[in-house]
Design a protein around this motif. Structure first.
Motif, PDB file in Angstrom:
ATOM      1  N   GLU A   1     -12.846  -2.310  14.955  1.00  0.00           N
ATOM      2  CA  GLU A   1     -11.504  -2.051  15.500  1.00  0.00           C
ATOM      3  C   GLU A   1     -10.475  -2.120  14.383  1.00  0.00           C
ATOM      4  OE1 GLU A   1     -11.019  -0.844  18.215  1.00  0.00           O
ATOM      5  OE2 GLU A   1     -12.883  -1.266  19.243  1.00  0.00           O
ATOM      6  N   GLY A   2      -9.231  -1.901  14.738  1.00  0.00           N
ATOM      7  CA  GLY A   2      -8.169  -2.007  13.746  1.00  0.00           C
ATOM      8  C   GLY A   2      -7.233  -0.832  13.843  1.00  0.00           C
ATOM      9  N   THR A   3      -6.251  -0.842  12.960  1.00  0.00           N
ATOM     10  CA  THR A   3      -5.268   0.244  12.939  1.00  0.00           C
ATOM     11  C   THR A   3      -5.846   1.418  12.152  1.00  0.00           C
ATOM     12  OG1 THR A   3      -4.375  -0.729  10.960  1.00  0.00           O
ATOM     13  CG2 THR A   3      -3.323  -1.375  13.019  1.00  0.00           C
ATOM     14  N   GLY A   4      -5.046   2.493  12.030  1.00  0.00           N
ATOM     15  CA  GLY A   4      -5.537   3.699  11.355  1.00  0.00           C
ATOM     16  C   GLY A   4      -6.043   3.430   9.953  1.00  0.00           C
TER      17      GLY A   4
ATOM     18  N   GLU B   1     -13.911   7.569  15.030  1.00  0.00           N
ATOM     19  CA  GLU B   1     -12.873   6.747  15.678  1.00  0.00           C
ATOM     20  C   GLU B   1     -11.495   7.030  15.084  1.00  0.00           C
ATOM     21  OE1 GLU B   1     -14.025   2.645  15.812  1.00  0.00           O
ATOM     22  OE2 GLU B   1     -15.997   3.166  16.603  1.00  0.00           O
ATOM     23  N   LEU B   2     -11.478   7.274  13.780  1.00  0.00           N
ATOM     24  CA  LEU B   2     -10.201   7.598  13.128  1.00  0.00           C
ATOM     25  C   LEU B   2      -9.625   8.893  13.693  1.00  0.00           C
ATOM     26  CD1 LEU B   2      -8.358   6.605  10.759  1.00  0.00           C
ATOM     27  CD2 LEU B   2      -9.548   8.239   9.320  1.00  0.00           C
ATOM     28  N   LEU B   3     -10.510   9.799  14.057  1.00  0.00           N
ATOM     29  CA  LEU B   3     -10.077  11.101  14.565  1.00  0.00           C
ATOM     30  C   LEU B   3      -9.846  11.121  16.078  1.00  0.00           C
ATOM     31  CD1 LEU B   3     -12.143  13.441  12.285  1.00  0.00           C
ATOM     32  CD2 LEU B   3      -9.776  13.773  12.897  1.00  0.00           C
TER      33      LEU B   3
ATOM     34  N   LEU C   1      -8.105  11.192  19.366  1.00  0.00           N
ATOM     35  CA  LEU C   1      -6.745  11.634  19.726  1.00  0.00           C
ATOM     36  C   LEU C   1      -5.983  10.508  20.408  1.00  0.00           C
ATOM     37  CD1 LEU C   1      -4.779  14.076  19.879  1.00  0.00           C
ATOM     38  CD2 LEU C   1      -5.673  14.470  22.175  1.00  0.00           C
ATOM     39  N   THR C   2      -4.779  10.284  19.946  1.00  0.00           N
ATOM     40  CA  THR C   2      -3.955   9.248  20.571  1.00  0.00           C
ATOM     41  C   THR C   2      -2.517   9.734  20.678  1.00  0.00           C
ATOM     42  OG1 THR C   2      -3.198   6.960  20.412  1.00  0.00           O
ATOM     43  CG2 THR C   2      -3.469   8.117  18.352  1.00  0.00           C
ATOM     44  N   GLY C   3      -1.810   9.145  21.598  1.00  0.00           N
ATOM     45  CA  GLY C   3      -0.381   9.423  21.678  1.00  0.00           C
ATOM     46  C   GLY C   3       0.368   8.116  21.549  1.00  0.00           C
ATOM     47  N   MET C   4      -0.363   7.097  21.103  1.00  0.00           N
ATOM     48  CA  MET C   4       0.167   5.736  21.162  1.00  0.00           C
ATOM     49  C   MET C   4       1.376   5.515  20.254  1.00  0.00           C
ATOM     50  SD  MET C   4      -2.006   2.273  20.733  1.00  0.00           S
ATOM     51  CE  MET C   4      -3.427   2.671  21.734  1.00  0.00           C
ATOM     52  N   GLU C   5       2.406   4.940  20.797  1.00  0.00           N
ATOM     53  CA  GLU C   5       3.582   4.552  20.018  1.00  0.00           C
ATOM     54  C   GLU C   5       3.553   3.040  19.855  1.00  0.00           C
ATOM     55  OE1 GLU C   5       5.786   6.443  18.516  1.00  0.00           O
ATOM     56  OE2 GLU C   5       4.788   8.246  19.194  1.00  0.00           O
ATOM     57  N   GLY C   6       4.640   2.479  19.349  1.00  0.00           N
ATOM     58  CA  GLY C   6       4.680   1.026  19.175  1.00  0.00           C
ATOM     59  C   GLY C   6       3.659   0.624  18.130  1.00  0.00           C
ATOM     60  N   THR C   7       3.299  -0.640  18.121  1.00  0.00           N
ATOM     61  CA  THR C   7       2.299  -1.095  17.157  1.00  0.00           C
ATOM     62  C   THR C   7       1.240  -1.880  17.902  1.00  0.00           C
ATOM     63  OG1 THR C   7       4.035  -1.276  15.517  1.00  0.00           O
ATOM     64  CG2 THR C   7       1.962  -2.336  14.997  1.00  0.00           C
ATOM     65  N   ASN C   8       0.016  -1.473  17.711  1.00  0.00           N
ATOM     66  CA  ASN C   8      -1.096  -2.200  18.296  1.00  0.00           C
ATOM     67  C   ASN C   8      -2.058  -2.483  17.150  1.00  0.00           C
ATOM     68  OD1 ASN C   8      -3.501  -2.976  19.449  1.00  0.00           O
ATOM     69  ND2 ASN C   8      -3.341  -1.558  21.176  1.00  0.00           N
TER      70      ASN C   8
ATOM     71  N   SER D   1      -4.851  -4.274  17.002  1.00  0.00           N
ATOM     72  CA  SER D   1      -6.293  -4.453  17.133  1.00  0.00           C
ATOM     73  C   SER D   1      -6.990  -3.196  17.636  1.00  0.00           C
ATOM     74  CB  SER D   1      -6.594  -5.648  18.030  1.00  0.00           C
ATOM     75  OG  SER D   1      -5.818  -5.574  19.203  1.00  0.00           O
ATOM     76  N   ASN D   2      -6.779  -2.868  18.893  1.00  0.00           N
ATOM     77  CA  ASN D   2      -7.555  -1.797  19.470  1.00  0.00           C
ATOM     78  C   ASN D   2      -6.764  -0.494  19.421  1.00  0.00           C
ATOM     79  OD1 ASN D   2      -9.362  -0.345  20.875  1.00  0.00           O
ATOM     80  ND2 ASN D   2      -8.873  -1.222  22.867  1.00  0.00           N
ATOM     81  N   ALA D   3      -6.501   0.003  18.196  1.00  0.00           N
ATOM     82  CA  ALA D   3      -5.626   1.162  18.112  1.00  0.00           C
ATOM     83  C   ALA D   3      -6.136   2.133  17.054  1.00  0.00           C
ATOM     84  CB  ALA D   3      -4.210   0.707  17.813  1.00  0.00           C
ATOM     85  N   GLY D   4      -5.225   2.672  16.280  1.00  0.00           N
ATOM     86  CA  GLY D   4      -5.619   3.670  15.289  1.00  0.00           C
ATOM     87  C   GLY D   4      -5.863   4.995  15.975  1.00  0.00           C
ATOM     88  N   GLY D   5      -6.269   5.969  15.208  1.00  0.00           N
ATOM     89  CA  GLY D   5      -6.534   7.285  15.765  1.00  0.00           C
ATOM     90  C   GLY D   5      -5.646   8.339  15.128  1.00  0.00           C
ATOM     91  N   THR D   6      -5.621   9.491  15.778  1.00  0.00           N
ATOM     92  CA  THR D   6      -4.936  10.644  15.194  1.00  0.00           C
ATOM     93  C   THR D   6      -4.026  11.264  16.239  1.00  0.00           C
ATOM     94  OG1 THR D   6      -6.727  11.052  13.636  1.00  0.00           O
ATOM     95  CG2 THR D   6      -5.402  12.951  14.224  1.00  0.00           C
ATOM     96  N   TYR D   7      -2.805  11.575  15.814  1.00  0.00           N
ATOM     97  CA  TYR D   7      -1.848  12.223  16.715  1.00  0.00           C
ATOM     98  C   TYR D   7      -2.183  13.714  16.828  1.00  0.00           C
ATOM     99  CZ  TYR D   7       1.012   7.996  16.543  1.00  0.00           C
ATOM    100  OH  TYR D   7       1.459   6.718  16.667  1.00  0.00           O
ATOM    101  N   PRO D   8      -1.597  14.394  17.813  1.00  0.00           N
ATOM    102  CA  PRO D   8      -1.908  15.825  17.963  1.00  0.00           C
ATOM    103  C   PRO D   8      -1.646  16.638  16.690  1.00  0.00           C
ATOM    104  CG  PRO D   8      -0.768  15.031  19.910  1.00  0.00           C
ATOM    105  CD  PRO D   8      -0.750  13.905  18.913  1.00  0.00           C
ATOM    106  N   ASN D   9      -0.672  16.201  15.870  1.00  0.00           N
ATOM    107  CA  ASN D   9      -0.410  16.950  14.634  1.00  0.00           C
ATOM    108  C   ASN D   9      -1.309  16.499  13.489  1.00  0.00           C
ATOM    109  OD1 ASN D   9       0.650  14.496  13.928  1.00  0.00           O
ATOM    110  ND2 ASN D   9       2.746  15.216  13.583  1.00  0.00           N
ATOM    111  N   MET D  10      -2.314  15.715  13.802  1.00  0.00           N
ATOM    112  CA  MET D  10      -3.317  15.241  12.850  1.00  0.00           C
ATOM    113  C   MET D  10      -2.794  14.178  11.890  1.00  0.00           C
ATOM    114  SD  MET D  10      -6.103  17.992  11.761  1.00  0.00           S
ATOM    115  CE  MET D  10      -7.636  17.808  12.587  1.00  0.00           C
ATOM    116  N   PHE D  11      -1.587  13.699  12.114  1.00  0.00           N
ATOM    117  CA  PHE D  11      -1.099  12.534  11.368  1.00  0.00           C
ATOM    118  C   PHE D  11      -1.847  11.297  11.869  1.00  0.00           C
ATOM    119  CE2 PHE D  11       3.577  13.724  10.128  1.00  0.00           C
ATOM    120  CZ  PHE D  11       3.135  14.166   8.890  1.00  0.00           C
ATOM    121  N   CYS D  12      -2.077  10.360  10.951  1.00  0.00           N
ATOM    122  CA  CYS D  12      -2.799   9.150  11.344  1.00  0.00           C
ATOM    123  C   CYS D  12      -1.890   8.191  12.097  1.00  0.00           C
ATOM    124  CB  CYS D  12      -3.368   8.457  10.112  1.00  0.00           C
ATOM    125  SG  CYS D  12      -4.389   7.048  10.571  1.00  0.00           S
ATOM    126  N   ALA D  13      -2.418   7.632  13.172  1.00  0.00           N
ATOM    127  CA  ALA D  13      -1.683   6.632  13.935  1.00  0.00           C
ATOM    128  C   ALA D  13      -2.064   5.256  13.400  1.00  0.00           C
ATOM    129  CB  ALA D  13      -2.042   6.741  15.408  1.00  0.00           C
TER     130      ALA D  13
END
Ligand code: FUC
Length: 840
Positions: A651-654, A679-681, A683-690, A692-704
């Motif tokens: 787990e972890g952030t991007g 897991e890095l790829l 898709l997420t729309g997550m805002e804020g800061t998480n 532990s269970n976060a990370g991922g990629t926004y629709p524009n392929m920027f890393c979350a």
């Protein structure tokens, strides 16, 4: 219709021809938020394109636009008096006292990277747009939005030219005289709007004299503009000019008005008065008006076609150096009718799409070219793209992992020139860092801490005791950054760079470390106070401890720096005395320990961590990006590093996931690295800061991170490179961590240390079928591969034995040159020559 002809084309020609298609991110709807907008940039100017129809938004950045002014020297003159007290507390085992005293050694927070403004283009339509599409063509660095409304198809093309230093926007209608729009620009900073003649508008502005980081919430006025000293708060300017067209163009303070045109080209130029890290940006600032007009007038003399041609040929020079094919596109669920967000979604729910992975890889290279041009500023936490006046973590340079991660793919990804802005930043930080070493610690050399900014702040941040020492007082920023200087040399063999740029900076960082080390009374040298970003340990009394002695990360970074300085000073035949001193000190460094759980111990003692799943894995620095721990050289420590990763979890952030891809690749576990890449790829729309269970990629392929942080994009593709090619030890290891999903493939243009370019690497069923290597500086090429190869052509290939004679491949001896799973060869190379090896 266009879509069906594409489908027909695809089914006739198959996936291989798909490879020849331009690489694109594309969407069927406008961006709903910033993380769906598409980034373009030339290192200095950045744009986020929303692709809206009747109210298009282009969010603008200029990379030198920051709050504040030059660093104020010696902000905390009492700091050094606390050092002996902290050390006493630490050796007495009073970690709580040590933590509270360390807070007394803090200084100011850094300044913030600021947005320039927004360009809004309003087009009055009656009907609903249809046939909508928008894309970012990363093969050409051009974004296009297209839709049909009221019987007319409108097209908008945007690119940012490096040769001409302008943003180019071309709007067109497919029916004569049907293009009517209003364009206006605003800024979230202080500014005044102007109209210049009948076809140009713009604004002049002033950046804040100071902006608090977004996590500081105790000041009544977090953004301050007043500054009587004229030394804080830079000026900036934006100009937007419509080139002559067939319609009518008028201007007023509300904006630029175009009516009944067919094609219109808008040129956007921007500049600031920033004049270097040590100059007051106001009273000693550059003439931003002269600059902004200079770029604009020169570009306006060129046609759109000429601007585009110059932009693309410049961009292609860099981007086209590397190409990648994974599994020959055999397993893509890459249904060509899927837009990028849909493809990410399909992938996130288990679909296979090696072509999406390829797109992600090349998108990362695209981003580095677009945000770290050789003559511009270094890529910050968001590259150059930010729309907040108080952005997350100030969108600054966080150097306890994030800034370094930005540059991991530069050399291997054949974008060595794009590493340069970081070297310029290091030079500036070394300059203020000399004062920090002296004023905070009474030591020589230079040092830097948790983060820095365009002013090259180097003091421990934290606002005089309000920050946690865990991150604020970590003094290894300069030492870690210095690794990049030496790595550039190891990749290029450029001795002039080593002598004139790298070595003096590396030596200064090593001088600080050499004086920072103290004996622990047990025959070892340790650092104290010492932290391990950014985890906390459990004290014997159950309380939490932040500051201790000789964390594993400190020891890993110093060991790495000393190794590099020892090698560099020998290569330059200089500083024999200093080399002797740090060679002796290196031998006495507090060693790495294996903890009770079989893991690599993080602290001086085998404390338990407060957060066992913490996103930082700082103690594995020696595994990556360091080279002190590796399965081939230190198998027991490598096994402990593996245990650490297992205990920390995936787990972890991007950026945390991205770092873990690199770790697992260095442990030669391609399948685990691949799991994390997936897991890095996600898709997420997550805002804020998480955290532990976060990370991922926004629709524009920027890393979350989340929120957006660009480090994960760069760390992710560095990890993909490490899966295919490693050269950090004493050889070049091809397919070092190949996952099952990439059994077959081809990569062209990656770079290895020793000045070697992988002109072409083909592999089938996990085995190298053909490799073509070009040497740029000559010397022995030691190649580690999973199968037997033979030379194709007239050169002698022999089984490797003994030490690699190539001076760019020094390092700990590899236990067994020939392992059971790899073959290792040597062949002598000459600069400029190319060597081909094929499967036997
Ligand atoms: C470090 C990290 C955070 C974030 C910030 C920019 O402090 O711990 O996760 O990446 O930098």
């Amino acid at each position: 219709m266009r879509f069906f002809s594409f489908l027909l084309f695809y089914s006739l020609c198959g996936p291989l021809s798909l490879m020849a298609q331009p690489l694109k991110l594309w969407y069927k709807q406008p961006a709903r938020n910033w993380n769906e907008a598409l980034p373009v940039g030339n290192g200095r100017l950045g744009v986020m394109i929303f692709g809206k129809t009747n109210e298009e938004l282009l969010q603008l950045n200029e990379s030198t636009l920051w709050s504040g002014g030059p660093v104020k020297p010696n902000p905390n003159p009492d700091a050094p008096t606390y050092l002996p007290k902290i050390r006493k507390a630490l050796f007495d085992g009073d970690y709580e006292l040590a933590t509270s005293l360390t807070k007394k050694m803090q200084g100011r927070y850094t300044e913030s990277y600021e947005p320039l403004g927004d360009l809004v283009i309003r087009q009055p339509f009656n009907g609903q747009p249809t046939h909508y599409s928008r894309d970012l063509n990363i093969s050409d660095a051009t974004a296009t939005t297209r839709f049909t409304v009221d019987g007319v198809t409108y097209t908008r093309e945007v690119f940012v030219s490096a040769p001409d230093q302008v943003i180019v926007v071309r709007l067109s209608a497919d029916k004569p005289g049907r293009l009517t729009f209003d364009a206006s620009a605003t800024s979230p900073l202080h500014y005044t709007k102007h109209a210049f003649g009948s076809r140009e508008i713009g604004f002049n502005g002033k950046a804040p004299a100071h902006t608090d980081p977004n996590y500081v919430n105790y000041n009544p006025q977090p953004v301050i503009y007043d500054d009587r000293s004229q030394c804080n708060g830079m000026r900036f300017a934006l100009r937007i000019r419509a080139l002559p067209s067939d319609g009518t163009v008028t201007t007023d303070t509300a904006g630029l008005h175009v009516s009944k045109a067919t094609h219109v080209v808008l040129l956007l130029s921007a500049a600031t008065s920033f004049n270097g890290f040590d100059k007051c940006p106001d009273k000693e600032g550059k003439d931003e008006i002269k600059l902004v007009n200079g770029y604009l007038n020169a570009a306006a003399r060129k046609s759109f076609a000429a601007l585009k041609q110059a932009h693309q040929s410049d961009y292609h020079r860099y981007f086209n150096r590397v190409s990648l094919r994974l599994n020959d596109g055999k397993a893509p669920s890459a249904n060509p009718s899927l837009a990028t967000d849909e493809r990410l979604q399909a992938y996130s729910t288990g679909g296979n799409d090696t072509d999406l992975e390829r797109l992600y890889y090349q998108f990362g290279r695209y981003l580095l070219i677009s945000c770290s041009r050789p003559t511009a500023t270094a890529a910050n936490l968001q590259g150059i793209w930010n729309n907040h006046v108080r952005p997350p973590w100030s969108s600054n340079y966080t150097i306890n992992i994030n800034t370094e991660m930005n540059y991991w793919p530069a050399e291997v990804g054949n974008l060595s020139e794009f590493h340069r802005p970081l070297f310029e930043l290091i030079k500036d930080v070394a300059s203020t860092g000399k004062g920090t070493a002296k004023n905070f610690y009474g030591l020589g050399g230079w040092t830097a801490h948790h983060n820095t900014d365009i002013w090259a702040e180097s003091n421990p941040v934290g606002d005089f005791g309000k920050g946690s020492p865990l991150w604020a007082n970590w003094a290894m920023g300069g030492a870690w950054l210095s690794q990049h200087l030496y790595e550039h040399y190891r990749y290029t063999g450029d001795k002039t760079f080593l002598r004139e740029t790298a070595y003096p900076l590396m030596k200064g960082a090593a001088q600080f470390c050499s004086e920072w080390l103290i004996p622990d009374g047990d025959g070892h040298l340790v650092t104290a106070p010492s932290t391990t970003p950014e985890n906390v340990f459990v004290l014997p009394n159950g309380k939490k401890g932040e500051v201790s002695i000789a964390t594993t990360m400190d020891m890993g970074i110093i060991r790495d720096l000393f190794t590099n300085v020892i090698e560099a000073s020998a290569a330059l035949d200089t500083d024999a005395e200093f080399r002797k001193l740090i060679t002796e000190q290196k031998a006495k460094l507090y060693p790495f320990h294996i903890g009770k759980k079989g893991n690599l111990q993080e602290w001086y003692k085998d404390f338990d961590e407060v957060e066992p799943l913490h996103r930082h894995v700082s103690h594995l620095f020696a595994l990556h990006p360091g080279r002190q721990i590796a399965p081939l050289t230190t198998p027991e420590l490598a096994a402990a590093a593996r245990k650490t990763l297992e205990l920390r979890g995936d787990e972890g952030t991007g950026w945390s996931k991205a770092w873990k891809i690199n770790f697992w690749a260095r442990l030669n576990d391609g399948n685990h690295a691949y799991k994390l890449l997936r897991e890095l790829l996600k898709l997420t729309g997550m805002e804020g800061t998480n955290y532990s269970n976060a990370g991922g990629t926004y629709p524009n392929m920027f890393c979350a991170h989340p929120p957006f942080q660009i480090d994960g994009n760069f760390g992710g593709i560095a990890g993909m490179s490490e899966m295919l090619l490693q050269s950090h030890l004493t050889d070049i290891w091809l397919l070092a961590a190949l996952p099952d999903q990439w059994k077959t493939g081809q990569v062209k243009g990656l770079r290895a240390r020793g000045g070697f370019e992988l002109v072409e690497l083909n592999w089938q069923d996990g085995k190298v079928s053909k490799v073509v290597i070009r040497s740029t500086v000559g010397g022995n090429c030691r190649l580690r591969v999973p199968n037997t190869l033979k030379a194709s052509g007239n050169f002698a290939l022999k089984t490797a034995s003994g030490t690699n004679p190539n001076p760019l491949f020094q390092g700990e001896p590899v236990a067994a040159a020939q392992s059971t799973t790899t073959q290792v060869y040597d062949f002598m190379t000459q600069a400029g020559q190319t060597y081909t090896l094929v499967m036997q």
